[in-house]
Design a protein around this motif. Structure first.
Motif, PDB file in Angstrom:
ATOM      1  N   ASP A 384       7.732  54.932  13.631  1.00 38.93           N
ATOM      2  CA  ASP A 384       7.270  55.796  13.688  1.00 38.93           C
ATOM      3  C   ASP A 384       8.895  57.046  14.494  1.00 38.93           C
ATOM      4  OD1 ASP A 384       8.046  55.350  16.566  1.00 38.93           O
ATOM      5  OD2 ASP A 384       6.282  55.163  17.238  1.00 38.93           O
ATOM      6  N   TRP A 385       8.676  57.398  14.374  1.00 40.36           N
ATOM      7  CA  TRP A 385      10.011  58.497  14.792  1.00 40.36           C
ATOM      8  C   TRP A 385      11.027  58.612  16.584  1.00 40.36           C
ATOM      9  CZ3 TRP A 385       8.827  63.945  13.625  1.00 40.36           C
ATOM     10  CH2 TRP A 385       7.822  64.247  12.759  1.00 40.36           C
ATOM     11  N   ARG A 386       9.760  56.564  16.958  1.00 41.58           N
ATOM     12  CA  ARG A 386      10.844  56.880  18.493  1.00 41.58           C
ATOM     13  C   ARG A 386      12.441  56.181  18.793  1.00 41.58           C
ATOM     14  NH1 ARG A 386       7.265  51.844  20.192  1.00 41.58           N
ATOM     15  NH2 ARG A 386       5.416  53.171  19.015  1.00 41.58           N
ATOM     16  N   VAL A 387      13.089  55.848  17.650  1.00 42.57           N
ATOM     17  CA  VAL A 387      14.152  55.526  17.860  1.00 42.57           C
ATOM     18  C   VAL A 387      14.746  56.681  17.956  1.00 42.57           C
ATOM     19  CG1 VAL A 387      16.496  54.585  16.362  1.00 42.57           C
ATOM     20  CG2 VAL A 387      13.588  52.851  17.318  1.00 42.57           C
ATOM     21  N   TRP A 388      14.409  57.845  16.823  1.00 41.47           N
ATOM     22  CA  TRP A 388      15.634  59.183  17.100  1.00 41.47           C
ATOM     23  C   TRP A 388      14.717  60.350  17.644  1.00 41.47           C
ATOM     24  CZ3 TRP A 388      13.935  56.220  13.288  1.00 41.47           C
ATOM     25  CH2 TRP A 388      15.005  54.844  13.217  1.00 41.47           C
ATOM     26  N   ASP A 389      13.895  59.802  18.022  1.00 42.26           N
ATOM     27  CA  ASP A 389      12.854  60.783  19.230  1.00 42.26           C
ATOM     28  C   ASP A 389      12.160  60.475  20.601  1.00 42.26           C
ATOM     29  OD1 ASP A 389      12.402  64.080  19.899  1.00 42.26           O
ATOM     30  OD2 ASP A 389      10.379  63.774  18.324  1.00 42.26           O
ATOM     31  N   GLY A 390      12.740  59.665  20.898  1.00 46.07           N
ATOM     32  CA  GLY A 390      12.087  59.145  21.707  1.00 46.07           C
ATOM     33  C   GLY A 390      12.646  59.164  22.955  1.00 46.07           C
ATOM     34  N   GLN A 392      15.271  58.172  25.551  1.00 45.60           N
ATOM     35  CA  GLN A 392      15.778  57.279  25.814  1.00 45.60           C
ATOM     36  C   GLN A 392      17.573  58.547  24.705  1.00 45.60           C
ATOM     37  OE1 GLN A 392      15.242  52.979  24.017  1.00 45.60           O
ATOM     38  NE2 GLN A 392      17.403  52.725  25.500  1.00 45.60           N
ATOM     39  N   VAL A 393      16.926  59.292  23.795  1.00 46.84           N
ATOM     40  CA  VAL A 393      17.714  59.741  23.391  1.00 46.84           C
ATOM     41  C   VAL A 393      17.161  61.322  23.715  1.00 46.84           C
ATOM     42  CG1 VAL A 393      18.143  57.939  21.732  1.00 46.84           C
ATOM     43  CG2 VAL A 393      16.426  59.362  21.211  1.00 46.84           C
ATOM     44  N   SER A 394      16.377  61.295  23.977  1.00 44.38           N
ATOM     45  CA  SER A 394      15.797  62.677  24.858  1.00 44.38           C
ATOM     46  C   SER A 394      16.870  64.241  24.575  1.00 44.38           C
ATOM     47  CB  SER A 394      14.929  63.083  25.688  1.00 44.38           C
ATOM     48  OG  SER A 394      14.982  62.663  27.010  1.00 44.38           O
ATOM     49  N   ASP A 395      17.631  63.655  25.734  1.00 41.26           N
ATOM     50  CA  ASP A 395      19.527  64.524  25.903  1.00 41.26           C
ATOM     51  C   ASP A 395      20.135  64.895  24.152  1.00 41.26           C
ATOM     52  OD1 ASP A 395      19.582  61.992  25.335  1.00 41.26           O
ATOM     53  OD2 ASP A 395      21.925  62.515  26.725  1.00 41.26           O
ATOM     54  N   LEU A 396      19.492  63.667  22.986  1.00 44.50           N
ATOM     55  CA  LEU A 396      20.466  64.114  22.536  1.00 44.50           C
ATOM     56  C   LEU A 396      19.289  65.081  20.800  1.00 44.50           C
ATOM     57  CD1 LEU A 396      22.476  60.647  20.653  1.00 44.50           C
ATOM     58  CD2 LEU A 396      22.962  62.596  22.092  1.00 44.50           C
ATOM     59  N   VAL A 397      18.671  64.913  21.351  1.00 46.78           N
ATOM     60  CA  VAL A 397      17.430  65.738  20.645  1.00 46.78           C
ATOM     61  C   VAL A 397      16.997  67.090  20.806  1.00 46.78           C
ATOM     62  CG1 VAL A 397      14.806  66.148  19.566  1.00 46.78           C
ATOM     63  CG2 VAL A 397      16.007  63.483  20.213  1.00 46.78           C
ATOM     64  N   THR A 398      17.367  67.356  22.807  1.00 47.26           N
ATOM     65  CA  THR A 398      17.460  69.451  22.483  1.00 47.26           C
ATOM     66  C   THR A 398      18.790  69.682  22.256  1.00 47.26           C
ATOM     67  OG1 THR A 398      16.270  68.260  24.895  1.00 47.26           O
ATOM     68  CG2 THR A 398      17.590  70.143  25.000  1.00 47.26           C
ATOM     69  N   PHE A 437      20.374  56.330  16.612  1.00 47.79           N
ATOM     70  CA  PHE A 437      19.909  54.922  16.772  1.00 47.79           C
ATOM     71  C   PHE A 437      20.742  53.355  17.232  1.00 47.79           C
ATOM     72  CE2 PHE A 437      21.086  50.394  15.166  1.00 47.79           C
ATOM     73  CZ  PHE A 437      19.862  50.484  14.138  1.00 47.79           C
ATOM     74  N   MET A 438      22.034  54.428  17.734  1.00 54.85           N
ATOM     75  CA  MET A 438      23.001  53.158  18.123  1.00 54.85           C
ATOM     76  C   MET A 438      22.443  53.337  19.893  1.00 54.85           C
ATOM     77  SD  MET A 438      26.239  54.306  15.715  1.00 54.85           S
ATOM     78  CE  MET A 438      27.456  53.434  16.569  1.00 54.85           C
ATOM     79  N   VAL A 439      22.298  54.413  20.153  1.00 59.73           N
ATOM     80  CA  VAL A 439      22.204  54.472  21.299  1.00 59.73           C
ATOM     81  C   VAL A 439      20.856  54.182  21.878  1.00 59.73           C
ATOM     82  CG1 VAL A 439      21.311  56.641  23.245  1.00 59.73           C
ATOM     83  CG2 VAL A 439      23.703  56.692  21.756  1.00 59.73           C
ATOM     84  N   THR A 440      19.569  53.965  21.131  1.00 56.70           N
ATOM     85  CA  THR A 440      18.306  53.746  21.671  1.00 56.70           C
ATOM     86  C   THR A 440      18.600  52.097  21.292  1.00 56.70           C
ATOM     87  OG1 THR A 440      16.915  55.515  20.607  1.00 56.70           O
ATOM     88  CG2 THR A 440      15.418  52.760  20.329  1.00 56.70           C
ATOM     89  N   LYS A 441      19.253  51.407  20.097  1.00 55.90           N
ATOM     90  CA  LYS A 441      19.559  50.024  19.981  1.00 55.90           C
ATOM     91  C   LYS A 441      20.934  49.535  21.309  1.00 55.90           C
ATOM     92  CE  LYS A 441      16.439  49.766  16.889  1.00 55.90           C
ATOM     93  NZ  LYS A 441      14.841  48.817  17.435  1.00 55.90           N
ATOM     94  N   ASP A 442      21.085  50.398  21.410  1.00 55.23           N
ATOM     95  CA  ASP A 442      22.328  50.121  22.642  1.00 55.23           C
ATOM     96  C   ASP A 442      22.898  49.379  21.778  1.00 55.23           C
ATOM     97  OD1 ASP A 442      23.057  50.087  25.486  1.00 55.23           O
ATOM     98  OD2 ASP A 442      22.302  47.258  25.968  1.00 55.23           O
ATOM     99  N   TYR A 447      29.815  54.603  22.157  1.00 56.64           N
ATOM    100  CA  TYR A 447      30.526  55.644  21.159  1.00 56.64           C
ATOM    101  C   TYR A 447      29.914  56.390  20.467  1.00 56.64           C
ATOM    102  CZ  TYR A 447      33.197  55.784  16.243  1.00 56.64           C
ATOM    103  OH  TYR A 447      33.382  56.032  15.201  1.00 56.64           O
ATOM    104  N   ALA A 448      28.295  55.797  20.641  1.00 51.12           N
ATOM    105  CA  ALA A 448      27.475  57.471  19.380  1.00 51.12           C
ATOM    106  C   ALA A 448      27.006  58.450  20.586  1.00 51.12           C
ATOM    107  CB  ALA A 448      26.120  56.336  19.391  1.00 51.12           C
TER     108      ALA A 448
END
Length: 497
Positions: A384-390, A392-398, A437-442, A447-448
């Protein structure tokens, strides 16, 4: 064996985020030059050798516009040449400090490999990747896939930004190779219902999804919804034979260990040895053992493809299709023996009755099924989209949503404005899917986050200068373009209308 076991399509996705001028080690330009030396040079060499031997429609190669921009960039070309020379010097240094005869042989092999890469680069690559890529496309050795400019996760984009990024990405590929690709590798295989309509409007005829989006029924291409746009699904039963979350060929004990370094030289002198063996206990790399594993794994993969095709024929009463899709960087960069394995597989499959072709060739061979309605999906965790919309990255999405809203509110002008062009460029770099992706996967998460912030801050700075009609905006644009001047023909008027 039947006369025609079925069709096999290998799809490779070549992509790295924009790296020039944004750090070197451990993440930054070093990442680009390692992949260039160990994946892109060997892959082109393999394709050219297959072409000389008469092979056509060998595989489908995705090259993202942002990677193509780097492989044609003058700064990156000069720096890669320096990196290759340094690789040879590091091998020479290792030969003087390693006393083990097996390691000395390894250092000599590295020295020779670096010398070959230097010679190839100097004679074939100094004008960039595009001339080589164009020859492979023109000679029908490969089918080329494109994509949106900076590899953004399309389902999270405003439809206007999504359309602009895709249309501009296709145009950039056409500029480099002489024609726009008819297919794309959608970034992260991200899909939202209705996106096929935008694909059709942009001239895209086919794209990739992950197998679960088709409930595993990947034996044929399928029209999406009421459109004529075809989707191809990755056959995970076959694809994961090579590389899965838990197992795969690259983990074989004989293969070179990617993670174990000799830090003084920067070389990788160890073999995997075992999954739980600490670095200091790993055995020296032995190319003879590795070559035997390549032969064994190539044969196993061919058997796996044939078995899968026979099962599909039995289930559907017609020849089937297998699509195996991977990141290009797996072959050589992550998996040292990957290019040799690719060569063995691509040469062996036709000898056992398997048609090896491209996605285009699979359509011509009639591998088309009934229309399908696709769910929201990706090839990431959970499909699904959790890697890019989860979470952990809610701040990046907003932040990305706010940036797009501000971008689309910039007043348009009738003339080409370099400030607005750079504003769009920084916005698209901020929206690259790689950062989430890099944030979610640590994986190099710091850097990301820094890259997302750097480009977001630059966007905000230029937007403020534009609102104030401040005369310094032109000088600031020139300074930013010196670092991030990719896509020289990017024209903000295609978005800000």
């Amino acid at each position: 064996m039947t006369e025609d076991e079925g069709t096999f399509c290998l799809v490779l996705h070549s992509h790295l985020p924009w790296l020039p001028h944004h750090g070197t080690w451990p993440v930054g330009e070093e990442w680009l030059y390692q992949a260039w030396a160990h994946s892109y040079l060997p892959l082109v060499d393999l394709l050219e050798r297959l072409a000389v031997d008469g092979h056509r429609d060998v595989l489908t190669l995705g090259v993202t516009p942002v990677l193509a921009a780097q492989l044609d960039d003058p700064h990156a070309l000069r720096a890669c040449h320096d990196w290759l020379g340094n690789w040879q010097l590091r091998a020479q240094f290792a030969a003087t400090r390693w006393s083990d005869p097996q390691l000395k042989d390894l250092a000599a092999a590295e020295f020779r490999a670096a010398g070959t890469a230097l010679e190839t680069f100097e004679s074939r690559w100094r004008h960039g990747f595009s001339p080589l890529l164009r020859s492979l496309v023109d000679d029908d050795v490969i089918e080329l896939l494109g994509g949106p400019l900076t590899h953004p996760f399309q389902p999270l984009l405003d439809p206007r930004v999504r359309s602009f990024a895709l249309r501009s990405g296709l145009a950039d590929t056409a500029l480099r190779v002489g024609r726009a690709p008819a297919g794309i590798w959608a970034p992260e295989c991200g899909y939202a219902p209705g996106m096929e309509e935008g694909y059709a409007a942009a001239g895209v005829e086919r794209f990739l999804v992950d197998g679960p989006a088709l409930h595993g029924d990947t034996h044929a291409a399928r029209p999406v919804g009421s459109s004529d746009v075809m989707c191809f699904g990755r056959d995970l039963e076959v694809t994961y034979r090579v590389w899965s979350p838990k197992a795969g060929y690259p983990g074989d004990p004989a293969y070179r260990d990617f993670h174990t370094f000799d830090h003084p030289s920067g070389l990788k002198p160890s073999r995997v040895t075992g999954k739980h063996v600490p670095p200091h206990e790993k055995r020296p790399y032995d190319p003879v053992l590795a070559a035997a594993s390549v032969t064994r794994h190539a044969a196993d993969f061919v058997d796996t493809v044939v078995s899968r095709l026979r099962a599909l024929r039995s289930a559907h009463d017609r020849p089937g299709m297998v699509v195996a899709a991977y990141d290009t960087e797996l072959f050589g960069h992550w998996w040292h023996e990957g290019p040799a394995w690719l060569s063995a597989v691509l040469r062996a499959l036709p000898t056992v009755g398997v048609r090896v072709t491209t996605l285009r060739g699979a359509l011509a061979a009639g591998h088309v099924g009934p229309a399908v309605s696709l769910p929201a999906s990706s090839w990431g965790s959970g499909k699904d989209w959790r890697v890019w919309d989860g979470e952990q990255v809610s701040d990046l999405v907003t932040a990305g949503a706010s940036l797009q809203e501000e971008l689309l509110g910039v007043p348009p002008v009738a003339w080409r404005d370099p400030v607005r062009d750079q504003l769009v460029r920084e916005a698209l770099l901020t929206l690259s899917s790689d950062w989430a992706f890099m944030v979610t996967k640590d994986s190099a998460a710091d850097y990301a986050r820094r890259r997302a912030k750097v480009h977001g801050d630059r966007f905000a700075e230029l937007a403020a200068l534009l609102r104030a009609d401040h005369p310094s905006r032109f000088a600031r644009t020139e300074a930013l373009r010196a670092e991030d001047g990719l896509f020289g023909r990017l024209d903000a008027r295609g978005l800000l209308v």
